[in-house]
Write a protein that holds these residues in place. Structure first.
Motif, PDB file in Angstrom:
ATOM      1  N   LEU A  19     -33.347   9.533 -26.240  1.00  0.00           N
ATOM      2  CA  LEU A  19     -32.904   9.447 -24.470  1.00  0.00           C
ATOM      3  C   LEU A  19     -34.098   9.807 -23.616  1.00  0.00           C
ATOM      4  O   LEU A  19     -35.430  10.035 -23.819  1.00  0.00           O
ATOM      5  N   ARG A  51     -30.358  11.397 -16.486  1.00  0.00           N
ATOM      6  CA  ARG A  51     -30.669  10.433 -16.000  1.00  0.00           C
ATOM      7  C   ARG A  51     -29.508   9.452 -16.955  1.00  0.00           C
ATOM      8  O   ARG A  51     -29.334   8.525 -16.613  1.00  0.00           O
ATOM      9  N   ALA A  52     -29.525   9.063 -17.754  1.00  0.00           N
ATOM     10  CA  ALA A  52     -29.032   8.136 -19.184  1.00  0.00           C
ATOM     11  C   ALA A  52     -27.465   8.259 -18.564  1.00  0.00           C
ATOM     12  O   ALA A  52     -26.920   9.275 -17.603  1.00  0.00           O
ATOM     13  N   HIS A  53     -26.886   6.824 -18.888  1.00  0.00           N
ATOM     14  CA  HIS A  53     -25.738   6.501 -18.464  1.00  0.00           C
ATOM     15  C   HIS A  53     -24.417   7.846 -19.257  1.00  0.00           C
ATOM     16  O   HIS A  53     -23.927   7.354 -20.173  1.00  0.00           O
ATOM     17  N   GLY A 107     -33.901   4.536 -21.299  1.00  0.00           N
ATOM     18  CA  GLY A 107     -33.586   4.932 -20.027  1.00  0.00           C
ATOM     19  C   GLY A 107     -32.867   4.358 -19.736  1.00  0.00           C
ATOM     20  O   GLY A 107     -31.582   5.050 -19.526  1.00  0.00           O
ATOM     21  N   SER A 108     -33.137   4.979 -18.144  1.00  0.00           N
ATOM     22  CA  SER A 108     -32.145   5.314 -16.946  1.00  0.00           C
ATOM     23  C   SER A 108     -31.600   4.511 -16.207  1.00  0.00           C
ATOM     24  O   SER A 108     -30.112   4.748 -15.731  1.00  0.00           O
ATOM     25  N   ALA A 155     -34.961   9.653 -20.123  1.00  0.00           N
ATOM     26  CA  ALA A 155     -34.494  10.447 -19.170  1.00  0.00           C
ATOM     27  C   ALA A 155     -33.466  10.949 -19.361  1.00  0.00           C
ATOM     28  O   ALA A 155     -32.164  10.060 -19.202  1.00  0.00           O
ATOM     29  N   SER A 160     -33.460  14.408 -27.317  1.00  0.00           N
ATOM     30  CA  SER A 160     -33.548  14.492 -25.866  1.00  0.00           C
ATOM     31  C   SER A 160     -35.293  14.280 -26.072  1.00  0.00           C
ATOM     32  O   SER A 160     -35.770  13.736 -24.730  1.00  0.00           O
TER      33      SER A 160
END
Length: 492
Positions: free
Chosen positions: A81, A86-88, A55-56, A83, A104
Motif C-alpha cells: 500500500l 486511502r486504499a480502497h 495506490g489510492s 497510501a 504498509s
C-alpha cells in the motif's frame, strides 16, 4: 480499427454507466478481466507469488479485487500500500477475506517485488499526470529488474493516458490490461513501449464512449488493422489502364543524392498507381534500375499529366522545383529537403484551396519546422503532428518509433501506425515511403488515407525484409508487394 478516447470521454462514459448499474459492478467487471489476464500470464496460479502495488485510486481497487480472486485460487498475494490510509476499503477487505496480506511499509517491499512471479501495477490511474511519486520509484525499478511478469492496470503508472508522454519515472509493463476503451497513450510511443502487450477488457461501456458530442466524445487516436487497410487499397477494374489507375510524378534526387530518386521511384512503382513519371537530374540512374519509368527533363510543369506529385527526397537546394510542384493543382507529398524549401504560405494556400498536401517529416525535420528541440517532438509526437497540420493546413505524417498521421488543420483523430520495426531506421527508408505514399495519392486515396496505408505497408515490408537482422531501403521496397498480399489476404 482500434479507436482510442481521451480520459475525459472515458470518465464521462463510466459515470453514465455507473449511474445505471449496481454499486461496484464496473470495478468487479474490471477486476474479473484483470484476474483472468493475470492467470493466463502465470499459467499455474496455485502456489505463485503475486505482489500488488496499490495506490489510492480505483486502479488500486481493481488490483485488490483481482488479487482476491487469485488468492482464492491458491496464489500467495501480498498488497503493498503506497497510501495506506486511502486504499480502497472494499478491495482491502476482499483481499484479506481471501487470505491475502497487506504490506504498509512500501520502502521495505523491494525484495518482495523482486522475488514475485507476478507484479500488478495499480499505483496510478488514467488521470495521473507526470512521473511516479518518489515512494513508488524504487518499487517500479524493482519490478523492472525482478523475475516476475509486470501487469499494468489500465495504463502503466507514470504514462500520460492522453498523449503517451512519460515525464519522469514510470512502470514498464510486460502486459497492460485496459478497460472499456483504448487510451491514446497505449498506442503512441513512448507510452506504447511501456505498455507491452495490450489486452482489452470490455466492461460494458459499448457505444457510450463513442456516443458523446464534440471533440470530447470523438476518438483522439485510431490505429488501422489489416481489414481497414484492405478496404482502402486501390484495385484496378476490368477496364483500367495505366492512366486510369493514376500517374504519380517524382521530383527528387540531385547530382549528390541520385539514390533518393531511385528509392522514391521504387516505392512509387509498388504503390498502386499505373505509371511513374520522373523529373530531375537522376534520370539515368532511375532508368538503369527501373526502365519502366517515364523520364522527363522538362521540369514538373511540362512533364506530362500526373494525378499526384512527390517532391523533396534528395533535392538539395532546388527550391524552384519545389515551388513549381506546389503550384500544381493535384495532391502533393512533400518530404526531406522539400520540407525545408517549401514556403509556409504556398503549402497553406493549397490547403485553403482544397488541394491535398501530405508532409512527411521525421522528428528532426518537424522540430526545425516548429522551431523546437527534437526531444520535444519525440516525447510528444501527437501534439507535434497536430501543430504542424494546423500551421501548414496540410496532412502530416510524422515518422518515428510510432508514426502518426494528422489530418489538415490538426483536428480529428490522429492515425497511429501499428506496424514497423526498429530496423526501418536506415538511410533511404523514408524515400521508399514517400514514393509509396505518392502513388497511393495518385490512385485516389485522401492524404490521410494515403499516408496511413503507406506507413502500414511500409512497416510490414520492413518486418518481412528484416526478420530480425539489418535491412537496406531497397530490401524494404522489394517486400511491399508481399505486404500488400498479406493485407488483402487477411481482409478477405
Amino acid at each position: 480499427m482500434r479507436t482510442a478516447y481521451s480520459v475525459e470521454t472515458v470518465r464521462a462514459a463510466e459515470r453514465e454507466l455507473m449511474a445505471r448499474s449496481p454499486e461496484g459492478a464496473l470495478m468487479q467487471r474490471a477486476a474479473a478481466g484483470l484476474a483472468a489476464a493475470c492467470a493466463d500470464v502465470l499459467g499455474r496460479v496455485y502456489g505463485s507469488r503475486v505482489v500488488l502495488l496499490v495506490g489510492s485510486g480505483d486502479n488500486g481497487g481493481d488490483a485488490l479485487y483481482a488479487g482476491a480472486r487469485l488468492a482464492r485460487r491458491g496464489a500467495g498475494v501480498r498488497a503493498v500500500l503506497l497510501a495506506p490510509g486511502r486504499a480502497h476499503a472494499g478491495g482491502l477487505a476482499a483481499l484479506r477475506r481471501a487470505g491475502g496480506s497487506v504490506v504498509s511499509d512500501a520502502g521495505g517491499a523491494v525484495g518482495l517485488v523482486e522475488q514475485a512471479d507476478l507484479v500488478v501495477d495499480g499505483v496510478v490511474g488514467i488521470g495521473g499526470k507526470g512521473g511516479l511519486r518518489e515512494a513508488a520509484v524504487p518499487l517500479a525499478e524493482a519490478a523492472g529488474r525482478g523475475r516476475g511478469v509486470v501487469v499494468a492496470v489500465d495504463l502503466p503508472s507514470g504514462v500520460d493516458a492522453d498523449t503517451g508522454e512519460v515525464r519522469g519515472a514510470a512502470v514498464r509493463a510486460d502486459v497492460t490490461v485496459t478497460f472499456g476503451a483504448y487510451k491514446p497513450g497505449l498506442l503512441i510511443d513512448p507510452g506504447r513501449e511501456y505498455a507491452g502487450v495490450v489486452r482489452f477488457v470490455d466492461i460494458g461501456l459499448g457505444g457510450r464512449v463513442a456516443g458523446g458530442t464534440g471533440s470530447a466524445g470523438s476518438p483522439q487516436a485510431e490505429a488501422l488493422q489489416h481489414a481497414d487497410v484492405a478496404r482502402l487499397l486501390p484495385v484496378p477494374g476490368a477496364e483500367s489502364d495505366k492512366y486510369r489507375r493514376g500517374v504519380v510524378g517524382i521530383a527528387a534526387g540531385s547530382a549528390r543524392y541520385p539514390g533518393a530518386a531511385v528509392l522514391a521511384v521504387g516505392g512509387a512503382l509498388r504503390g498502386g498507381a499505373g505509371a511513374v513519371r520522373y523529373v530531375g537530374p537522376a534520370g539515368g540512374a532511375v532508368l538503369a534500375r527501373y526502365p519502366e519509368t517515364l523520364v522527363s527533363e522538362r521540369g514538373p510543369a511540362r512533364a506530362g499529366r500526373v494525378q499526384a506529385w512527390v517532391v523533396g527526397p534528395g533535392a538539395g537546394d532546388d527550391a524552384a522545383t519545389v515551388g513549381e510542384v506546389l503550384a500544381a493543382d493535384v495532391p502533393v507529398l512533400i518530404d526531406a529537403d522539400g520540407l525545408r524549401l517549401a514556403e509556409v504560405g504556398a503549402v497553406r494556400g493549397r490547403g485553403l484551396r482544397g488541394v491535398p498536401t501530405l508532409m512527411t517529416p521525421h522528428a528532426g525535420e518537424a522540430a526545425a519546422l516548429l522551431g523546437v528541440e527534437r526531444e520535444e517532438v519525440e516525447s510528444g509526437p501527437l501534439a507535434a503532428a497536430r501543430e504542424l497540420a494546423a500551421r501548414y493546413e496540410a496532412a502530416v505524417l510524422l515518422k518515428g518509433s510510432t508514426t502518426v498521421v494528422a489530418e489538415a488543420g490538426g483536428g480529428g483523430a490522429v492515425r497511429v501506425n501499428p506496424t514497423g520495426t526498429p530496423w526501418l531506421a536506415t538511410a533511404g527508408s523514408g524515400d521508399v515511403l514517400s514514393g509509396l505514399g505518392g502513388s497511393l495519392l495518385a490512385a485516389g486515396l485522401s492524404a490521410v488515407d494515403a499516408g496511413s496505408v503507406a506507413a502500414y505497408l511500409h512497416g510490414l515490408a520492413g518486418r518481412f525484409a528484416a526478420e530480425g537482422a539489418p535491412v537496406a531501403a531497397e530490401d524494404v521496397a522489394g517486400r511491399i508487394a508481399e505486404a500488400w498480399r498479406s493485407v488483402v489476404g487477411a481482409g478477405v
